[in-house]
Design a protein around this motif. Structure first.
Motif, PDB file in Angstrom:
ATOM      1  N   GLN A  45       0.808  -1.224   0.000  1.00  0.00           N
ATOM      2  CA  GLN A  45       0.000   0.000   0.000  1.00  0.00           C
ATOM      3  C   GLN A  45       0.846   1.282   0.000  1.00  0.00           C
ATOM      4  OE1 GLN A  45      -3.362   0.189  -0.169  1.00  0.00           O
ATOM      5  NE2 GLN A  45      -3.587  -2.028  -0.204  1.00  0.00           N
ATOM      6  N   PHE A  46       2.030   1.233   0.627  1.00  0.00           N
ATOM      7  CA  PHE A  46       2.793   2.468   0.851  1.00  0.00           C
ATOM      8  C   PHE A  46       4.203   2.476   0.258  1.00  0.00           C
ATOM      9  CE2 PHE A  46      -0.259   2.453   4.437  1.00  0.00           C
ATOM     10  CZ  PHE A  46      -0.855   3.693   4.230  1.00  0.00           C
ATOM     11  N   LYS A  49       5.652   5.571  -1.460  1.00  0.00           N
ATOM     12  CA  LYS A  49       5.795   6.807  -0.685  1.00  0.00           C
ATOM     13  C   LYS A  49       7.232   7.062  -0.211  1.00  0.00           C
ATOM     14  CE  LYS A  49       1.374   7.973  -0.517  1.00  0.00           C
ATOM     15  NZ  LYS A  49       0.605   8.730   0.432  1.00  0.00           N
ATOM     16  N   LEU A 121       5.732   6.699   7.989  1.00  0.00           N
ATOM     17  CA  LEU A 121       4.518   5.895   7.937  1.00  0.00           C
ATOM     18  C   LEU A 121       4.119   5.597   9.372  1.00  0.00           C
ATOM     19  CD1 LEU A 121       2.332   4.147   6.590  1.00  0.00           C
ATOM     20  CD2 LEU A 121       4.012   2.276   6.505  1.00  0.00           C
ATOM     21  N   GLY A 149       1.788   8.370   5.219  1.00  0.00           N
ATOM     22  CA  GLY A 149       0.512   7.681   5.337  1.00  0.00           C
ATOM     23  C   GLY A 149       0.326   7.095   6.715  1.00  0.00           C
ATOM     24  N   GLY A 151      -1.105   3.502   8.392  1.00  0.00           N
ATOM     25  CA  GLY A 151      -1.521   2.118   8.205  1.00  0.00           C
ATOM     26  C   GLY A 151      -2.136   1.581   9.486  1.00  0.00           C
ATOM     27  N   ARG A 166      -9.231  11.062   7.302  1.00  0.00           N
ATOM     28  CA  ARG A 166      -9.344  11.206   5.842  1.00  0.00           C
ATOM     29  C   ARG A 166      -9.777  12.622   5.463  1.00  0.00           C
ATOM     30  NH1 ARG A 166     -11.016   5.861   7.061  1.00  0.00           N
ATOM     31  NH2 ARG A 166      -9.614   4.340   6.078  1.00  0.00           N
ATOM     32  N   PHE A 170      -5.210  12.906   5.267  1.00  0.00           N
ATOM     33  CA  PHE A 170      -4.232  11.846   5.487  1.00  0.00           C
ATOM     34  C   PHE A 170      -4.567  10.629   4.632  1.00  0.00           C
ATOM     35  CE2 PHE A 170      -4.118  13.930   9.810  1.00  0.00           C
ATOM     36  CZ  PHE A 170      -2.896  14.543   9.623  1.00  0.00           C
ATOM     37  N   ASP A 171      -3.537   9.976   4.130  1.00  0.00           N
ATOM     38  CA  ASP A 171      -3.687   8.744   3.354  1.00  0.00           C
ATOM     39  C   ASP A 171      -3.764   7.582   4.345  1.00  0.00           C
ATOM     40  OD1 ASP A 171      -3.683   6.730   1.477  1.00  0.00           O
ATOM     41  OD2 ASP A 171      -1.612   7.059   0.825  1.00  0.00           O
ATOM     42  N   VAL A 172      -4.981   7.150   4.649  1.00  0.00           N
ATOM     43  CA  VAL A 172      -5.220   6.106   5.642  1.00  0.00           C
ATOM     44  C   VAL A 172      -5.584   4.815   4.920  1.00  0.00           C
ATOM     45  CG1 VAL A 172      -6.614   5.387   7.626  1.00  0.00           C
ATOM     46  CG2 VAL A 172      -6.078   7.815   7.293  1.00  0.00           C
ATOM     47  N   LYS A 173      -4.853   3.751   5.243  1.00  0.00           N
ATOM     48  CA  LYS A 173      -5.151   2.427   4.703  1.00  0.00           C
ATOM     49  C   LYS A 173      -5.360   1.487   5.882  1.00  0.00           C
ATOM     50  CE  LYS A 173      -3.922   3.383   0.338  1.00  0.00           C
ATOM     51  NZ  LYS A 173      -4.614   4.516  -0.168  1.00  0.00           N
TER      52      LYS A 173
END
Length: 190
Positions: A45-46, A49, A121, A149, A151, A166, A170-173
């Protein structure tokens, strides 16, 4: 992440309408093989980055963060919740309310370990109200580093934390998002 969802269904226990006990594999006794798969997924996912460090908060996020770090080939920093005589006094500080513990902590990270050249991260085991992630993001901001991000292993999608993070951009996974926990049963967001 289907593997994590299946494990939650198999071994997780719902208490009331807002507590999920996953201490048999996630945050007391740790299933390292599961963490390994989670680490691979976070990397997938990251990876784009260019993460230079992983930041988490003690204690439950440390295991997941350490396993994930091997895929990024970066160090892990964890924010401490208590003062210690062997912790540098020159530290970034932030206030964090713990949903699980029902109390506020001042978290701290030594200024020796974060700087403006880093891309961070954040990894944590749970996302409920978002306070831990916001506190860690505040520490990243103080350091001048870039936040690549966030995680999360398990997000409680029926609480406001994920939405809040979000909305802040922020890039939240999250590897598993729970949409509801009612009457001892839970369901996931696909």
């Amino acid at each position: 992440m289907e593997l994590l969802k299946q494990r939650i269904l198999k071994d997780g226990r719902v208490i009331g309408n807002d507590i999920l006990k996953v201490d048999s594999f996630l945050n007391h006794q740790m299933d390292v093989a599961l963490f390994n798969e989670m680490g691979k997924e976070f990397h997938k996912q990251f990876a784009h980055k260019n993460i230079t460090k992983i930041l988490t908060i003690e204690a439950s996020g440390i295991g997941i963060a350490c396993i994930a770090a091997q895929y990024f080939n970066v160090p892990v920093i964890f924010a401490k919740k208590t003062e210690s005589r062997n912790l540098d006094s020159d530290a970034y500080l932030s206030e964090v309310f713990s949903f699980t513990k029902g109390k506020t902590y001042t978290i701290r990270v030594s200024k020796n370990y974060l700087n403006s050249e880093d891309t961070i991260l954040i990894i944590d085991d749970f996302l409920a109200n978002g306070k831990a992630a916001l506190g860690l993001a505040h520490i990243v901001e103080q350091s001048g580093a870039k936040l690549g991000g966030i995680g999360i292993a398990v997000e409680k999608g029926f609480q406001d934390g994920g939405k809040l993070l979000r909305e802040k951009g922020f890039d939240v996974k999250s590897l598993a998002i729970i949409s509801s926990m009612e009457n001892g049963r839970l369901s996931f967001t696909e």
